[in-house]
Write a protein that holds these residues in place. Structure first.
Motif, PDB file in Angstrom:
ATOM      1  N   LYS A  79       0.816  -1.216   0.000  1.00 25.59           N
ATOM      2  CA  LYS A  79       0.000   0.000   0.000  1.00 25.59           C
ATOM      3  C   LYS A  79       0.849   1.265   0.000  1.00 25.59           C
TER       4      LYS A  79
ATOM      5  N   ASP B  52       1.209   3.026  -2.417  1.00 22.27           N
ATOM      6  CA  ASP B  52       0.593   4.011  -3.300  1.00 22.27           C
ATOM      7  C   ASP B  52      -0.296   4.954  -2.507  1.00 22.27           C
TER       8      ASP B  52
ATOM      9  N   ASN C 177       2.844  -1.209  -4.694  1.00 22.45           N
ATOM     10  CA  ASN C 177       2.299   0.142  -4.742  1.00 22.45           C
ATOM     11  C   ASN C 177       1.153   0.308  -5.715  1.00 22.45           C
ATOM     12  N   GLY C 178       0.147  -0.528  -5.585  1.00 22.28           N
ATOM     13  CA  GLY C 178      -1.016  -0.351  -6.440  1.00 22.28           C
ATOM     14  C   GLY C 178      -1.905  -1.565  -6.388  1.00 22.28           C
ATOM     15  N   GLU C 179      -3.047  -1.442  -7.011  1.00 21.45           N
ATOM     16  CA  GLU C 179      -4.014  -2.527  -6.929  1.00 21.45           C
ATOM     17  C   GLU C 179      -3.874  -3.513  -8.076  1.00 21.45           C
ATOM     18  N   LYS C 180      -3.179  -3.087  -9.120  1.00 17.84           N
ATOM     19  CA  LYS C 180      -3.036  -3.994 -10.237  1.00 17.84           C
ATOM     20  C   LYS C 180      -1.870  -4.942  -9.992  1.00 17.84           C
TER      21      LYS C 180
ATOM     22  N   GLU D  74       0.638  -5.704 -11.636  1.00 19.84           N
ATOM     23  CA  GLU D  74       2.002  -5.310 -12.006  1.00 19.84           C
ATOM     24  C   GLU D  74       2.553  -4.185 -11.134  1.00 19.84           C
ATOM     25  N   ASP D  75       1.724  -3.689 -10.214  1.00 21.62           N
ATOM     26  CA  ASP D  75       2.190  -2.605  -9.352  1.00 21.62           C
ATOM     27  C   ASP D  75       3.053  -3.168  -8.231  1.00 21.62           C
ATOM     28  N   PHE D  76       4.272  -3.437  -8.549  1.00 21.60           N
ATOM     29  CA  PHE D  76       5.106  -4.194  -7.639  1.00 21.60           C
ATOM     30  C   PHE D  76       6.551  -3.962  -8.033  1.00 21.60           C
TER      31      PHE D  76
ATOM     32  N   ARG E  90       4.513   6.145 -16.321  1.00 23.16           N
ATOM     33  CA  ARG E  90       3.432   5.184 -16.453  1.00 23.16           C
ATOM     34  C   ARG E  90       2.225   5.818 -17.150  1.00 23.16           C
TER      35      ARG E  90
ATOM     36  N   ARG F  46      11.387   0.024 -14.862  1.00 24.42           N
ATOM     37  CA  ARG F  46      10.173  -0.653 -14.398  1.00 24.42           C
ATOM     38  C   ARG F  46       9.654  -1.618 -15.433  1.00 24.42           C
TER      39      ARG F  46
ATOM     40  N   HIS G 282       6.040  -1.895 -18.919  1.00 23.24           N
ATOM     41  CA  HIS G 282       4.610  -1.639 -18.707  1.00 23.24           C
ATOM     42  C   HIS G 282       4.405  -0.181 -18.336  1.00 23.24           C
ATOM     43  N   ALA G 283       5.125   0.664 -19.041  1.00 19.83           N
ATOM     44  CA  ALA G 283       5.081   2.068 -18.668  1.00 19.83           C
ATOM     45  C   ALA G 283       3.790   2.751 -19.076  1.00 19.83           C
ATOM     46  N   ARG G 284       3.018   2.055 -19.887  1.00 17.87           N
ATOM     47  CA  ARG G 284       1.872   2.765 -20.411  1.00 17.87           C
ATOM     48  C   ARG G 284       0.566   2.185 -19.899  1.00 17.87           C
ATOM     49  N   VAL G 285       0.541   1.878 -18.669  1.00 15.78           N
ATOM     50  CA  VAL G 285      -0.670   1.282 -18.129  1.00 15.78           C
ATOM     51  C   VAL G 285      -1.695   2.368 -17.869  1.00 15.78           C
TER      52      VAL G 285
ATOM     53  N   PHE H 110     -14.715  -4.828  -7.113  1.00 16.81           N
ATOM     54  CA  PHE H 110     -13.342  -4.824  -7.612  1.00 16.81           C
ATOM     55  C   PHE H 110     -12.514  -5.988  -7.079  1.00 16.81           C
TER      56      PHE H 110
ATOM     57  N   LEU I   9      -7.642   3.707  -1.420  1.00 13.00           N
ATOM     58  CA  LEU I   9      -6.737   4.621  -0.736  1.00 13.00           C
ATOM     59  C   LEU I   9      -7.227   6.037  -0.982  1.00 13.00           C
TER      60      LEU I   9
ATOM     61  N   ASN J 120      -5.967   8.774  -1.490  1.00 10.66           N
ATOM     62  CA  ASN J 120      -5.320   9.703  -2.419  1.00 10.66           C
ATOM     63  C   ASN J 120      -5.579   9.351  -3.886  1.00 10.66           C
ATOM     64  N   LYS J 121      -6.462   8.390  -4.107  1.00 10.68           N
ATOM     65  CA  LYS J 121      -6.797   8.064  -5.497  1.00 10.68           C
ATOM     66  C   LYS J 121      -8.080   8.801  -5.864  1.00 10.68           C
TER      67      LYS J 121
END
Lengths: 514, 408
Positions: free
Chosen positions: A251, A253, A277-280, A282-284, A311, B36, B39-42, B248, B303, B305-306
């Motif tokens: 968490k 993010d 750092n994210g819910e998807k 690949e956020d790792f 990103r 990274r 996958h920079a364009r997610v 979700f 979260l 902040n989203k």
């Protein structure tokens, strides 16, 4: 209210500006600030104490630096100490000599174990391994189902012989999974266990039993970055109960400072290996001590900003943009609108601005930014014809009136935008001339946003929805301050730009000069 | 007008960073930077899970009514082998052997007191020992301060409590342990703001059910709290309907449904990845039709902040207010949360106007001291506390019982 250590120290050293060296009293005064800053970042109390003592020692013996003022010097020391503690010995995942490598995830309820299991599975797959997810959380209702769904998303098989919901023996499942992995030729086994409390001796014993049954190569302790002072107790309990070999922060993010990372590292001595750092899925990522240090201190996190930008930004678009900049010609309103929308995608504006170093001093202003202002600006631009967007100079009175009507704002708002855009365009052109290396010249650019005094909104009364929220220039002193701060912004943008080649130098530049 | 200037400056700055980032990517890579991957364009939106998961989750009853086209929410009848009627109760009388009977909520806090005491002894007793000392010197006060800080109370409130205690004890003079104890008890109680109204407003209105919306960041225990809250309400003889607007997280709706089935409470759920607002509305509609007393809507963890997700939450609330105002918006806070809890509470309050806090996982070693700051700053009371993993471990919060458990 001070938000960050840099703000605090800046205030403490206000009277000391120019002195250029740290006296004993200075150090004492700053130590209290550091203590509070760390506590507010949720670093555990015993760790804070030790840490502050270490910093005091170093600060007292510190060489007088010609380049840095006292506040910067202290922050530099704190930052280095933090990176030292956090970084220590980072290491990669230990893989077993004979497959399968067994990795077990433990942690409190809701720390993100099941999601992390999916992320790890994906990560291992990407590295050419054949992971297997094991559903050993038979406690929480439908945790098994969740893991199955996660496994499906990650494209990794899930071993779930037991339905869960309180039925079945997780130790048995874990043991059976190893055999299953061997027969199915999976070389990494990821065991997701139930969340448990440190004081729940029965559940801790169960975790230890699972550990004993599968002899994992890594036991990863999954820790929520939002956790407070209790991180120490929990980490210690898990260390005693199951003895983990590495820590994963989840968490990240969110906007928690994540001081727990420091606590756990210091108390248990186990390295922090991954950051989620994210819910998807690949956020790792692997853990970056330097970024975490900046984050704990509440300093601008430029690297994270860049990554977020990477990103979200359309690479081709950005490249085109850069080419345009270098040519030095038309940075049009259309481009501006597009960029604005891109930035919007990155999250709330105040958050993004907060990531820029040196923005601490203007925190109040940043927080008072009305997010809907972006929408209004977008509305104005969208009310223009393509020709007007590419060349705002053709905007005469009647065009402006039409645009204002279309966007539902006062004509003065349109004027304000056009004026400011003109300024920005000029700046861009200058930038373009110097190429991107010219970024460093930015601080010298005066009044980037234009003097607010001369450009106050004329028709205040005509846009009641904006009043109060946006109008902040009533006080001349404040106006001056804001202007100064704005110049500071331009400066930081410059440092951010040059920092790509010199990340180490950046660290030293981070503290705001205000 | 200044905001606009900032905006322009800020945008430009960010833009430059973005452009530079893209331009300088190769050199950064070469420099051994932390690339990274590709996958920079997610896209920043949540992945549409609907095409990965079959919309209708496996239904134990096998008798679920086929979801009518155009409807996102399908009501899953509660209870094993429930009939196909949309919101029919799962024949509670016949199935009594299967349905659990939740314990009454009154007095839960007292019953769970030992659990509380176990987790808190260090704070309460530590404080008491310290304050009962003969001489209260600087070191003692510092130790008291530390004890409070270690409970996540936060720097500000801790300072105030210590100052107040100091003044009081200086006035009362001699270190009389009894007086010190009394002073500590009163000050702690004052910190917990006992005057706030902590009752849940879950009374059915004329022609429509009471609506409870449960929100919070990821992993605080929202779904579990909704399940337990349903049991509390059932124990109070209320007709309850659950709305699984967490579309979700994988299997969140299943988790909620399992909770509901145990006490014969139906759950309205939508396809995974469906618009949570539509599921919430469907739940409200089904609840109004079935004339239940309370509709409890569970939402996905987000979260604070989203912005996108917070907008989504605002929409859920907006949709729920169509019938009338939402009665309760409960923010679920994890007791282990540190100073970020205040930010969470603030942002959620801005977006959905939180009316109460559910403090979960208080049975661990965490003290949940952050709620003190939250209560003080936002005036939102803690209404429920989660004291364990058992299904009936959610108790109405009673500050007096809480402080007593702390100090006993």
């Amino acid at each position: 209210m001070f938000e960050t250590l840099s703000d605090r120290l800046a205030a403490t050293f206000k009277g000391l500006r120019g002195k250029g060296r740290l006296s004993e009293e200075d150090v004492e005064a700053t130590c209290r600030d550091i203590r509070i800053a760390l506590l507010e970042a949720d670093v555990a109390l015993p760790v804070v104490r030790e840490f502050v003592a270490a910093v005091r020692q170093r600060a007292l013996g510190a060489e007088v630096s010609a380049a840095l003022n006292p506040a910067q010097q202290v922050i530099k020391i704190v930052n280095e100490e933090l990176v030292g503690v956090l970084g220590g010995q980072t290491r990669r995942v230990r893989l077993a000599k004979t497959a399968p490598t067994v990795i077990m995830l433990v942690g409190l309820q809701g720390s993100g174990k099941t999601t992390l299991a999916g992320k790890l599975a994906r990560w291992f797959s990407a590295q050419g391994h054949q992971p297997l997810l094991v559903a050993a959380d038979l406690q929480r209702p439908n945790a098994v189902t969740q893991l199955q769904v996660v496994g499906e998303r990650a494209g990794v098989p899930v071993f779930a012989p037991q339905p869960g919901n309180g039925v079945g023996d997780p130790v048995q499942v874990a043991r059976a999974s190893i055999e299953h992995a061997r027969t199915k030729m999976r070389d990494v086994v990821l065991i997701d266990t139930a969340g448990r409390l440190g004081i729940d001796s029965q559940m801790m014993a169960q975790a230890a039993d699972i550990r004993a049954a599968v002899e994992p190569d890594e036991v990863l302790f999954v820790l929520d970055a939002m956790v407070g002072q209790d991180a120490v107790n929990t980490a210690q309990a898990f260390l005693d109960g199951v003895d983990f070999s590495g820590v994963v922060l989840t968490k990240l993010d969110g906007d928690a400072r994540g001081g727990a990372a420091l606590s756990v590292r210091e108390i248990t001595g186990r390295p922090i290996m991954f950051a989620s750092n994210g819910e998807k899925l690949e956020d790792f990522d692997v853990f970056h001590p330097d970024r975490m240090a900046s984050r704990i201190l509440g300093m601008g996190d430029v690297l994270s900003l860049i990554e977020t930008a990477e990103r979200t930004f359309d690479i081709e678009q950005a490249a085109k943009m850069a080419a345009k900049l270098q040519r030095g010609d038309g940075f049009s309103l259309e481009d501006f609108l597009h960029q604005m929308e891109q930035v919007r995608k990155m999250g709330s504006l105040s958050k993004i601005l907060g990531m820029l170093p040196g923005m601490g001093a203007m925190r109040e202003q940043i927080e008072s930014i009305d997010e809907r202002e972006v929408d209004r600006v977008a509305a104005i631009i969208k009310s223009m014809t393509p020709a007007e967007r590419s060349d705002p100079r053709i905007l005469n009175g009647s065009r402006r009136a039409r645009i204002a009507r279309g966007a539902g704002v006062a004509v003065s708002d349109v004027n304000g935008l056009v004026d400011r855009f003109g300024q920005a365009q000029k700046m861009m052109r200058q930038l373009g001339k110097g190429g991107l290396s010219g970024l460093g010249a930015l601080p010298g650019m005066p009044g980037l946003g234009g003097g607010p005094g001369g450009r106050g909104r004329g028709g205040k009364g005509k846009s009641p929805d904006k009043k109060g929220k946006a109008g902040r220039s009533g006080n001349p002193a404040k106006r001056a301050m804001q202007e100064q701060a704005r110049a500071g912004t331009a400066g930081t943008a410059g440092t951010a730009g040059t920092a790509f080649e010199l990340p180490a130098e950046l660290k030293d530049l981070l503290p705001p000069g205000s | 007008m200044d905001a606009l200037s900032y905006l322009l400056v800020g945008l430009t700055a960010v833009l430059l960073v973005g452009v530079a980032a893209v331009l300088l990517r190769p050199s950064r890579r070469r420099g051994g930077g932390h690339g990274r991957g590709e996958h920079a364009r997610v896209a920043p939106t949540r992945p549409d899970a609907a095409d990965l998961i079959s919309p209708q989750a496996p239904d134990a009853t096998g008798a679920a009514e086929p979801a009518a086209p155009g409807r996102t929410g399908g009501v899953v009848p509660a209870g094993p082998a429930g009939p196909a009627g949309p919101v029919e109760r799962g024949e509670p009388a016949e199935r009594a052997g299967v349905l659990e009977r939740p314990a009454p909520p009154a007095g839960r806090m007292v019953r769970l007191r030992d659990r509380l005491a176990r987790s808190r002894s260090s704070l309460g007793r530590g404080l008491l020992t310290l304050i009962s000392r003969d001489r209260l010197d600087e070191a003692t006060w510092e130790a008291i301060e530390d004890a409070l800080l270690a409970a996540d109370v936060g720097v500000g409130p801790t300072g105030e409590l210590v100052r107040a205690l100091r003044t009081r004890l200086r006035v009362s003079g001699a270190a009389d342990p009894q007086a010190a104890r009394q002073a500590l008890r009163e000050e702690l109680l004052a910190l917990l703001a006992p005057e706030l109204d902590r009752s849940l407003s879950v009374q059915r209105h004329e022609g429509r059910p009471a609506v409870v919306l449960v929100v919070g960041v990821n992993g605080t225990g929202k779904t579990t709290s909704v399940g337990k809250l349903a049991r509390v309400l059932v124990a109070e003889n209320k007709d309850v309907l659950l709305g699984a607007a967490d579309t979700f997280r994988a299997a969140a709706a299943d988790q909620l449904q399992t909770w509901g089935e145990r006490v014969g409470v139906p759950t309205v759920r939508g396809a995974e990845g469906a618009d949570p607002a539509s599921v919430a509305f469907e739940a409200l509609r089904a609840g109004t039709e079935a004339e239940v007393d309370v509709v409890v809507v569970d939402t996905a963890g987000r979260l604070q902040n989203k912005t996108g997700l917070m907008d989504e939450l605002a929409k859920v609330k907006r949709v729920l207010t169509r019938g009338g105002p939402v009665d309760e918006v409960l923010l679920v806070l994890d007791a282990t949360t540190g100073q970020n809890g205040l930010v969470q509470a603030r942002v959620f309050s801005e977006v959905v106007d939180v009316t109460g806090i559910v403090l979960t996982k208080l049975d661990g070693t965490a003290k949940g001291g952050i709620v003190i700051a939250v209560q003080r700053e936002l005036g939102v009371p803690v209404k429920l506390v989660g004291l364990g993993e058992g299904p009936d471990d959610l108790a109405p919060f009673d500050p007096r019982a809480f402080v007593d458990a702390l100090l006993d």
